[in-house]
Scaffold this active site. Structure first.
Site, mmCIF file in Angstrom:
data_model
loop_
_atom_site.group_PDB
_atom_site.id
_atom_site.type_symbol
_atom_site.label_atom_id
_atom_site.label_comp_id
_atom_site.label_asym_id
_atom_site.label_seq_id
_atom_site.Cartn_x
_atom_site.Cartn_y
_atom_site.Cartn_z
ATOM 1 N N GLY A 1 14.004 -15.207 -8.759
ATOM 2 C CA GLY A 1 14.317 -16.580 -9.152
ATOM 3 C C GLY A 1 14.925 -17.321 -7.981
ATOM 4 O O GLY A 1 15.391 -16.698 -7.021
ATOM 5 N N GLN B 1 20.156 -23.778 -3.991
ATOM 6 C CA GLN B 1 20.189 -22.681 -3.013
ATOM 7 C C GLN B 1 19.452 -23.033 -1.725
ATOM 8 O O GLN B 1 19.658 -22.377 -0.699
ATOM 9 C CB GLN B 1 19.591 -21.401 -3.611
ATOM 10 C CG GLN B 1 20.440 -20.801 -4.727
ATOM 11 C CD GLN B 1 19.822 -19.533 -5.267
ATOM 12 O OE1 GLN B 1 18.948 -19.589 -6.121
ATOM 13 N NE2 GLN B 1 20.258 -18.401 -4.767
ATOM 14 N N CYS C 1 22.190 -11.980 -6.053
ATOM 15 C CA CYS C 1 21.896 -13.394 -5.794
ATOM 16 C C CYS C 1 21.525 -13.538 -4.331
ATOM 17 O O CYS C 1 22.202 -12.991 -3.456
ATOM 18 C CB CYS C 1 23.118 -14.251 -6.119
ATOM 19 S SG CYS C 1 22.828 -16.026 -5.893
ATOM 20 N N LEU C 2 20.461 -14.281 -4.064
ATOM 21 C CA LEU C 2 20.017 -14.476 -2.686
ATOM 22 C C LEU C 2 21.065 -15.240 -1.867
ATOM 23 O O LEU C 2 21.050 -15.166 -0.647
ATOM 24 C CB LEU C 2 18.672 -15.210 -2.660
ATOM 25 C CG LEU C 2 17.496 -14.415 -3.271
ATOM 26 C CD1 LEU C 2 16.265 -15.302 -3.376
ATOM 27 C CD2 LEU C 2 17.193 -13.164 -2.439
ATOM 28 N N HIS D 1 20.922 -17.166 -15.096
ATOM 29 C CA HIS D 1 21.480 -17.129 -13.734
ATOM 30 C C HIS D 1 21.064 -18.391 -12.954
ATOM 31 O O HIS D 1 21.892 -19.007 -12.276
ATOM 32 C CB HIS D 1 20.978 -15.848 -13.052
ATOM 33 C CG HIS D 1 21.315 -15.687 -11.599
ATOM 34 N ND1 HIS D 1 22.112 -14.665 -11.134
ATOM 35 C CD2 HIS D 1 20.928 -16.390 -10.497
ATOM 36 C CE1 HIS D 1 22.208 -14.757 -9.816
ATOM 37 N NE2 HIS D 1 21.496 -15.797 -9.395
ATOM 38 N N GLU D 2 19.791 -18.792 -13.104
ATOM 39 C CA GLU D 2 19.297 -19.969 -12.364
ATOM 40 C C GLU D 2 19.883 -21.268 -12.915
ATOM 41 O O GLU D 2 20.236 -22.173 -12.142
ATOM 42 C CB GLU D 2 17.771 -20.038 -12.390
ATOM 43 C CG GLU D 2 17.031 -18.834 -11.821
ATOM 44 C CD GLU D 2 17.547 -18.351 -10.488
ATOM 45 O OE1 GLU D 2 18.128 -19.157 -9.747
ATOM 46 O OE2 GLU D 2 17.390 -17.153 -10.196
ATOM 47 N N HIS E 1 23.197 -21.862 -11.557
ATOM 48 C CA HIS E 1 23.171 -22.470 -10.215
ATOM 49 C C HIS E 1 23.105 -23.989 -10.314
ATOM 50 O O HIS E 1 23.732 -24.696 -9.513
ATOM 51 C CB HIS E 1 21.944 -21.992 -9.422
ATOM 52 C CG HIS E 1 22.121 -20.696 -8.695
ATOM 53 N ND1 HIS E 1 23.069 -20.498 -7.722
ATOM 54 C CD2 HIS E 1 21.440 -19.526 -8.788
ATOM 55 C CE1 HIS E 1 22.962 -19.255 -7.241
ATOM 56 N NE2 HIS E 1 21.982 -18.646 -7.873
HETATM 57 O O1 GNR Z 1 16.368 -12.064 -6.978
HETATM 58 C C1 GNR Z 1 17.261 -12.124 -7.836
HETATM 59 N N1 GNR Z 1 17.451 -11.081 -8.668
HETATM 60 C C2 GNR Z 1 18.235 -11.131 -9.797
HETATM 61 C C3 GNR Z 1 18.573 -9.927 -10.413
HETATM 62 C C4 GNR Z 1 19.329 -9.929 -11.560
HETATM 63 C C5 GNR Z 1 19.742 -11.124 -12.097
HETATM 64 C C6 GNR Z 1 19.439 -12.314 -11.493
HETATM 65 C C7 GNR Z 1 18.691 -12.330 -10.352
HETATM 66 S S1 GNR Z 1 18.277 -13.823 -9.601
HETATM 67 C C8 GNR Z 1 18.107 -13.327 -7.934
HETATM 68 C C9 GNR Z 1 17.634 -14.460 -7.062
HETATM 69 C C10 GNR Z 1 18.659 -15.566 -7.078
HETATM 70 O O2 GNR Z 1 19.669 -15.546 -6.452
HETATM 71 N N2 GNR Z 1 18.419 -16.578 -7.861
HETATM 72 O O3 GNR Z 1 19.314 -17.579 -7.965
HETATM 73 NI NI NI Z 2 21.254 -16.675 -7.508
#
Ligand code: GNR
Ligand code: NI
Length: 176
Positions: free
Chosen positions: A49, A54, A98-99, A140-141, A144
């Site tokens: 995601g 980001q 999270c990236l 999660h997204e 953000h």
């Molecule tokens: O790549 C991602 N893996 C992930 C694993 C578990 C829960 C959420 C994520 S999202 C993350 C990429 C990211 O930072 N998206 O905002």
């Molecule tokens: Ni993230």
């Protein structure tokens, strides 16, 4: 026609990652380019995601593809102005990363299923119920887009330790 481009991913701490993003109002070609670039950036990372803040764009747009089987077809999704319309009572715990917080992982509890409504790139409304890793990822997204990171669910001490590590990483990156 611009070729797709990998964009730089912001690393925590950054004020743009703490800002509430703005609704998308213009469903134009610039938005399409942004969505394409975000998908390419996500697949390149690789991640499942990516939210527009980001890559430094404070708009309510996210991309995701949580298909994990190597042989299954990809399912690139673009969600614009997403809103959670229903949350399940039962929760599920997933290890999240999270990236924008590289190499840090934590078990986070969230509603196991969510229903989300959003606009597609044409502005058309869509609704879908997500479960499993898709439910975790979309929450999660959307966090953000509201200036929230998964580490905000952790106890302050653990969050501080991670933030210190990220500041050090950014200092090292700046020198390289
Ligand atoms: O790549 C991602 N893996 C992930 C694993 C578990 C829960 C959420 C994520 S999202 C993350 C990429 C990211 O930072 N998206 O905002
Ligand atoms: Ni993230």
């Amino acid at each position: 026609m611009e070729p797709m481009a990998i964009r730089d991913i912001l690393i925590h701490p950054d004020p743009r990652l703490k800002t509430v993003a703005n609704p998308v109002t213009d469903f134009d070609d610039r938005l399409r380019v942004l969505a394409d670039d975000m998908l390419e950036t996500m697949y390149d990372a690789p991640g499942i995601g990516l939210a527009a803040p980001q890559v430094g764009v404070l708009k309510r747009l996210l991309v995701m593809d949580c298909v994990k089987e190597e042989d299954a077809p990809p399912r690139p999704m673009v969600l614009i102005n997403p809103a959670v319309t229903w949350l399940s009572e039962d929760c599920a715990t997933h290890e999240e990363g999270c990236l924008s917080i590289p190499e840090q992982f934590a078990e986070i509890e969230r509603p196991a299923e969510v229903e989300v409504t959003w606009n597609d790139l044409e502005g058309k409304q869509e609704t879908e119920r997500f479960e499993g890793i898709w439910a975790t990822c979309v929450q999660h997204e959307i966090d953000h887009l509201n200036g929230k990171l998964f580490i905000d669910y952790l106890k302050p001490l653990r969050r501080q330790m991670i933030t210190r590590k990220m500041k050090k990483l950014k200092r090292e990156q700046a020198r390289a």
